[in-house]
Design an enzyme around this catalytic site. Structure first.
Site, short mmCIF file in Angstrom:
data_model
loop_
_atom_site.label_atom_id
_atom_site.label_comp_id
_atom_site.label_asym_id
_atom_site.label_seq_id
_atom_site.Cartn_x
_atom_site.Cartn_y
_atom_site.Cartn_z
N SER A 86 0.78 -1.22 0.21
CA SER A 86 -0.07 -0.74 -0.16
C SER A 86 0.83 1.07 -0.17
CB SER A 86 -1.14 0.36 1.32
OG SER A 86 -0.49 -0.07 2.30
N THR A 189 -2.42 3.79 3.77
CA THR A 189 -0.98 5.00 4.51
C THR A 189 -0.49 4.74 5.53
OG1 THR A 189 -3.20 5.81 2.69
CG2 THR A 189 -1.09 7.51 3.92
N THR A 207 1.40 6.78 0.05
CA THR A 207 0.95 5.65 -0.34
C THR A 207 0.44 5.43 -1.76
OG1 THR A 207 -1.40 4.69 0.26
CG2 THR A 207 -0.60 7.46 -0.75
N ARG A 217 -6.91 8.85 -9.96
CA ARG A 217 -6.97 9.49 -9.43
C ARG A 217 -5.73 9.29 -8.28
NH1 ARG A 217 -6.71 6.63 -3.79
NH2 ARG A 217 -8.20 6.74 -2.42
N THR A 240 -5.64 7.49 7.54
CA THR A 240 -5.66 6.38 7.22
C THR A 240 -6.46 5.95 6.07
OG1 THR A 240 -4.33 4.56 6.39
CG2 THR A 240 -5.84 4.21 8.79
N GLY A 241 -7.20 5.19 5.56
CA GLY A 241 -8.73 4.28 4.86
C GLY A 241 -8.39 5.17 3.50
#
Length: 327
Positions: A86, A189, A207, A217, A240-241
């Site tokens: 990631s 991340t 990330t 994106r 993060t997420g």
């Protein structure tokens, strides 16, 4: 006098609107760690890969006291971790099979830099620092960021997926179904925030973004105020997420501003998660987490749901902590 009473009444009403209800506080208190003890120096970072990153950051912080160097060198460890899917060029690609990276870095005096949708750069966090220090801009993206990297002497890497990322990409292409899955390495991340003994703060975030994202994106990580925000007068936060959910609420900036208004880091993270849940549809498919500290070195963390953990390092203690959560 009547005008003064009217002003006080309106002020109290405004405060009531901004503040969480008693029932909200009661519910969240069951899960809140409500950390009161402060630590300086202090390093926090997201997920288990934050442990080795914190080791490096702490080494730099102890030897030099430079928080900016600490947060850059710390996350560079993760950018080179071949087992991590990631972060870094070894991360899972977009739906075109190309690894594109996002990163940001920020000092507590407001200095900041970021790069988005950048290719072939091994250390996007270092490139983000160059944007901050060597340009009049905050963000460079795409081919412009790549050309800037060349001009700054960065060696471009071959555009070849890591073996594991390529294996998973080939498997994904059999269905090409795009559906984020929470708590797996498709949006993990690393965000890092550090507080020096002198009270100076810095943060970094890097990330490879959401796996199999649309080409072009950009997530929350390179957006100052979304994935990262640092203010020496108040504190720091990082996220993060699922990036889109974090961008919609300017999550990290929100947390710092709530701390400015008097919320603890834990309370501010909890309010950000509540706001995120209220502003995003299909919340069953979303995981997001926040970590934060204030200028006293008190810290907190909170997530949408179970599974998010964070690394904490201060003098005499290093720990991976499971964050509390809302759902």
């Amino acid at each position: 006098m009547a005008n003064r009473r009217s002003f006080i009444k309106k002020s109290l009403l405004g405060t009531a609107i901004l503040a969480p209800t008693i029932s909200q506080l009661s519910c969240d208190a069951k899960q809140s760690s409500n950390v009161k003890e402060g630590f300086k120096p202090l390093v926090l970072s997201t997920w288990a890969h934050g442990m080795p990153a914190n080791d490096k950051a702490w080494e730099v912080l102890e030897s030099t006291g430079n928080v900016l160097d600490a947060v850059e060198q710390g996350v560079k460890v993760t950018e080179l971790d071949l087992s991590n899917l990631s972060v870094g060029l070894q991360g899972l690609p977009d739906r075109e099979g190309i690894a594109t990276l996002d990163a940001s870095i920020m000092l507590g005096d407001g200095s900041c830099g970021s790069v988005g949708f950048v290719r072939q750069v091994k250390h996007p966090i270092s490139l983000a620092r160059k944007v901050m220090e060597n340009t009049p801009h905050v963000m460079l993206a795409g081919e412009g960021a790549r050309q800037f990297a060349i001009s700054e002497g960065f060696e471009l890497e071959d555009e070849v997926l890591s073996p594991r990322a390529d294996e998973l990409f080939q498997e994904w292409k059999k269905t090409s179904m795009y559906k984020p899955i929470i708590n797996i390495e498709n949006h993990d991340t690393i965000g890092m925030i550090a507080l020096g003994a002198d009270g100076k703060m810095a943060g970094s975030c890097t990330t490879s973004g959401l796996a199999y994202k649309m080409h072009g994106r950009i997530g929350d990580s390179p957006i100052i105020g979304a994935g990262l925000f640092v203010d020496d007068e108040v504190g720091a936060a990082t996220a993060t997420g699922l990036g889109e959910s974090i961008i919609r609420i300017c999550g990290s900036f929100l947390i710092v501003e709530l701390m400015r208004q008097g919320r603890s880091p834990q309370e501010a993270c909890q309010e950000a998660v509540r706001r995120l849940i209220s502003k995003n549809k299909n919340i069953d498919d979303i995981q997001a987490g926040f970590i934060a500290f204030n200028k006293e070195g008190e810290f907190g963390a909170y997530a949408v749901r179970a599974g998010f953990n964070y690394a904490r390092h201060h003098k005499g203690s290093q720990e991976l902590i499971d964050a509390t959560y809302k759902l």
